[in-house]
Design a protein around this motif. Structure first.
Motif, PDB file in Angstrom:
ATOM      1  N   PRO A   1      15.840  69.120  20.632  1.00 17.37           N
ATOM      2  CA  PRO A   1      15.047  70.208  21.211  1.00 17.37           C
ATOM      3  C   PRO A   1      14.150  69.670  22.322  1.00 17.37           C
ATOM      4  N   LYS A   2      14.169  70.363  23.431  1.00 18.62           N
ATOM      5  CA  LYS A   2      13.361  69.951  24.582  1.00 18.62           C
ATOM      6  C   LYS A   2      12.431  71.103  24.939  1.00 18.62           C
ATOM      7  N   ALA A   3      11.159  70.775  25.054  1.00 17.38           N
ATOM      8  CA  ALA A   3      10.174  71.796  25.386  1.00 17.38           C
ATOM      9  C   ALA A   3       9.104  71.192  26.278  1.00 17.38           C
ATOM     10  N   PRO A   4       9.480  70.823  27.507  1.00 20.32           N
ATOM     11  CA  PRO A   4       8.472  70.243  28.395  1.00 20.32           C
ATOM     12  C   PRO A   4       7.296  71.202  28.567  1.00 20.32           C
ATOM     13  N   SER A   5       6.103  70.678  28.396  1.00 21.86           N
ATOM     14  CA  SER A   5       4.917  71.518  28.515  1.00 21.86           C
ATOM     15  C   SER A   5       3.715  70.648  28.832  1.00 21.86           C
ATOM     16  N   CYS A   6       2.560  71.266  28.861  1.00 21.79           N
ATOM     17  CA  CYS A   6       1.327  70.529  29.109  1.00 21.79           C
ATOM     18  C   CYS A   6       0.817  69.840  27.840  1.00 21.79           C
ATOM     19  N   HIS A   7       1.417  70.126  26.693  1.00 23.91           N
ATOM     20  CA  HIS A   7       0.990  69.492  25.440  1.00 23.91           C
ATOM     21  C   HIS A   7       1.434  68.028  25.460  1.00 23.91           C
ATOM     22  N   PRO A   8       0.538  67.105  25.166  1.00 17.29           N
ATOM     23  CA  PRO A   8       0.872  65.685  25.324  1.00 17.29           C
ATOM     24  C   PRO A   8       1.853  65.121  24.298  1.00 17.29           C
ATOM     25  N   THR A   9       2.025  65.743  23.125  1.00 19.36           N
ATOM     26  CA  THR A   9       2.884  65.148  22.097  1.00 19.36           C
ATOM     27  C   THR A   9       3.875  66.122  21.462  1.00 19.36           C
ATOM     28  N   TYR A  10       3.872  67.366  21.857  1.00 20.57           N
ATOM     29  CA  TYR A  10       4.692  68.375  21.197  1.00 20.57           C
ATOM     30  C   TYR A  10       6.180  68.023  21.209  1.00 20.57           C
ATOM     31  N   GLU A  11       6.741  67.751  22.377  1.00 17.35           N
ATOM     32  CA  GLU A  11       8.171  67.456  22.474  1.00 17.35           C
ATOM     33  C   GLU A  11       8.521  66.197  21.684  1.00 17.35           C
ATOM     34  N   GLU A  12       7.689  65.197  21.770  1.00 19.35           N
ATOM     35  CA  GLU A  12       7.909  63.959  21.007  1.00 19.35           C
ATOM     36  C   GLU A  12       7.908  64.241  19.507  1.00 19.35           C
ATOM     37  N   ALA A  13       6.966  65.055  19.040  1.00 19.89           N
ATOM     38  CA  ALA A  13       6.897  65.400  17.621  1.00 19.89           C
ATOM     39  C   ALA A  13       8.135  66.180  17.179  1.00 19.89           C
ATOM     40  N   LEU A  14       8.634  67.079  18.031  1.00 23.83           N
ATOM     41  CA  LEU A  14       9.839  67.840  17.716  1.00 23.83           C
ATOM     42  C   LEU A  14      11.030  66.915  17.467  1.00 23.83           C
ATOM     43  N   GLN A  15      11.129  65.883  18.263  1.00 24.18           N
ATOM     44  CA  GLN A  15      12.300  65.017  18.227  1.00 24.18           C
ATOM     45  C   GLN A  15      12.183  63.872  17.226  1.00 24.18           C
ATOM     46  N   ARG A  16      10.991  63.446  16.931  1.00 21.29           N
ATOM     47  CA  ARG A  16      10.790  62.229  16.159  1.00 21.29           C
ATOM     48  C   ARG A  16      11.449  62.235  14.787  1.00 21.29           C
ATOM     49  N   MET A  17      11.259  63.279  14.022  1.00 16.46           N
ATOM     50  CA  MET A  17      11.842  63.313  12.678  1.00 16.46           C
ATOM     51  C   MET A  17      13.365  63.435  12.719  1.00 16.46           C
ATOM     52  N   LEU A  18      13.907  64.108  13.711  1.00  8.26           N
ATOM     53  CA  LEU A  18      15.365  64.174  13.826  1.00  8.26           C
ATOM     54  C   LEU A  18      15.949  62.806  14.151  1.00  8.26           C
ATOM     55  N   LEU A  19      15.220  62.025  14.928  1.00  9.36           N
ATOM     56  CA  LEU A  19      15.699  60.698  15.308  1.00  9.36           C
ATOM     57  C   LEU A  19      15.399  59.630  14.260  1.00  9.36           C
ATOM     58  N   ALA A  20      14.596  59.978  13.260  1.00  9.27           N
ATOM     59  CA  ALA A  20      14.185  58.989  12.259  1.00  9.27           C
ATOM     60  C   ALA A  20      15.348  58.533  11.378  1.00  9.27           C
TER      61      ALA A  20
ATOM     62  N   VAL B   1      -1.702  70.438  12.545  1.00  9.77           N
ATOM     63  CA  VAL B   1      -1.238  71.573  13.360  1.00  9.77           C
ATOM     64  C   VAL B   1       0.067  71.226  14.067  1.00  9.77           C
ATOM     65  N   THR B   2       0.126  70.048  14.681  1.00  5.98           N
ATOM     66  CA  THR B   2       1.348  69.635  15.378  1.00  5.98           C
ATOM     67  C   THR B   2       2.511  69.547  14.407  1.00  5.98           C
ATOM     68  N   ALA B   3       2.284  69.010  13.213  1.00  5.48           N
ATOM     69  CA  ALA B   3       3.355  68.905  12.213  1.00  5.48           C
ATOM     70  C   ALA B   3       3.848  70.283  11.791  1.00  5.48           C
ATOM     71  N   ILE B   4       2.933  71.195  11.529  1.00  5.24           N
ATOM     72  CA  ILE B   4       3.331  72.556  11.123  1.00  5.24           C
ATOM     73  C   ILE B   4       4.156  73.203  12.231  1.00  5.24           C
ATOM     74  N   LEU B   5       3.672  73.119  13.457  1.00  6.00           N
ATOM     75  CA  LEU B   5       4.373  73.775  14.560  1.00  6.00           C
ATOM     76  C   LEU B   5       5.707  73.101  14.871  1.00  6.00           C
ATOM     77  N   ALA B   6       5.790  71.787  14.743  1.00  3.35           N
ATOM     78  CA  ALA B   6       7.068  71.094  14.929  1.00  3.35           C
ATOM     79  C   ALA B   6       8.062  71.558  13.861  1.00  3.35           C
ATOM     80  N   GLY B   7       7.611  71.665  12.610  1.00  2.00           N
ATOM     81  CA  GLY B   7       8.480  72.173  11.552  1.00  2.00           C
ATOM     82  C   GLY B   7       8.924  73.594  11.828  1.00  2.00           C
ATOM     83  N   ASP B   8       8.003  74.446  12.223  1.00  3.60           N
ATOM     84  CA  ASP B   8       8.340  75.837  12.553  1.00  3.60           C
ATOM     85  C   ASP B   8       9.372  75.896  13.680  1.00  3.60           C
ATOM     86  N   ALA B   9       9.168  75.083  14.699  1.00  8.62           N
ATOM     87  CA  ALA B   9      10.083  75.076  15.844  1.00  8.62           C
ATOM     88  C   ALA B   9      11.480  74.615  15.431  1.00  8.62           C
TER      89      ALA B   9
END
Length: 174
Positions: free
Chosen positions: A13-32, A99-107
């Motif tokens: 999932p790619k979501a370029p935005s002004c959030h500094p860690t959102y996209e990284e958080a989305l991808q991190r657990m999938l890549l783990a 908050v980032t974890a909850i939203l990454a899970g939701d996404a």
């Protein structure tokens, strides 16, 4: 695509935005990593029954892995298991914040259905797959199992309650 891991990396999932860690958080657990048991099982069945559909089945395999990953992120949260580590790495709420974890899970939850909707399959097949994932991963399946797991934590269960918990929390997504 050569294999499932290549497909996964190409479809993160790619979501370029002004959030500094959102996209990284989305991808991190999938890549783990992890065992990737669910996608391997799905792809093994497809390869055995109709190998010509294997590449198209990557979408379904990744959608199951994505939904499973969202459930792991939420399971680790302070309100549930409050786990500090997952697969030997800090959990998302520890690395970033709750908050980032909850939203990454939701996404990732909704991304699982987006993946299925984009699969190169007939519309009727996609609808059936989306329905199966929603039924088995949702309110009457995996989420129900998680609710029971949290409610009955540190309480004695009879064998039928244990069976129901495991059928819903684990088996229905398999």
């Amino acid at each position: 695509m050569q294999n499932f891991e290549d497909f996964l990396r190409h479809h993160l999932p790619k979501a370029p935005s002004c959030h500094p860690t959102y996209e990284e958080a989305l991808q991190r657990m999938l890549l783990a990593g992890g065992k990737r048991f669910r996608p391997a099982l799905l792809l093994g069945v497809v390869e055995a029954l109709n190998p010509l559909l294997t590449e198209a089945a990557y979408y379904a395999a990744l959608s199951v892995e994505t939904l499973h990953t969202y459930s792991l992120i939420h399971d680790d949260l302070p309100a549930m298991d409050n786990a500090a580590l997952r697969r030997g790495e800090p959990t998302l709420h520890v690395s970033y914040d709750e908050v980032t974890a909850i939203l990454a899970g939701d996404a990732l939850n909704t991304y699982a259905f987006e993946l299925l909707s984009n699969a190169p399959l007939a519309d009727g097949v996609k609808i059936a797959l989306i329905r199966e994932l929603a039924v088995n991963g949702g309110h009457g399946g995996m989420v129900l199992g998680q609710a029971c797991d949290c409610y009955f934590e540190n309480k004695p269960l009879d064998i039928e309650q244990v069976r129901s918990l495991h059928v819903n929390k684990t088996a229905k997504l398999i």
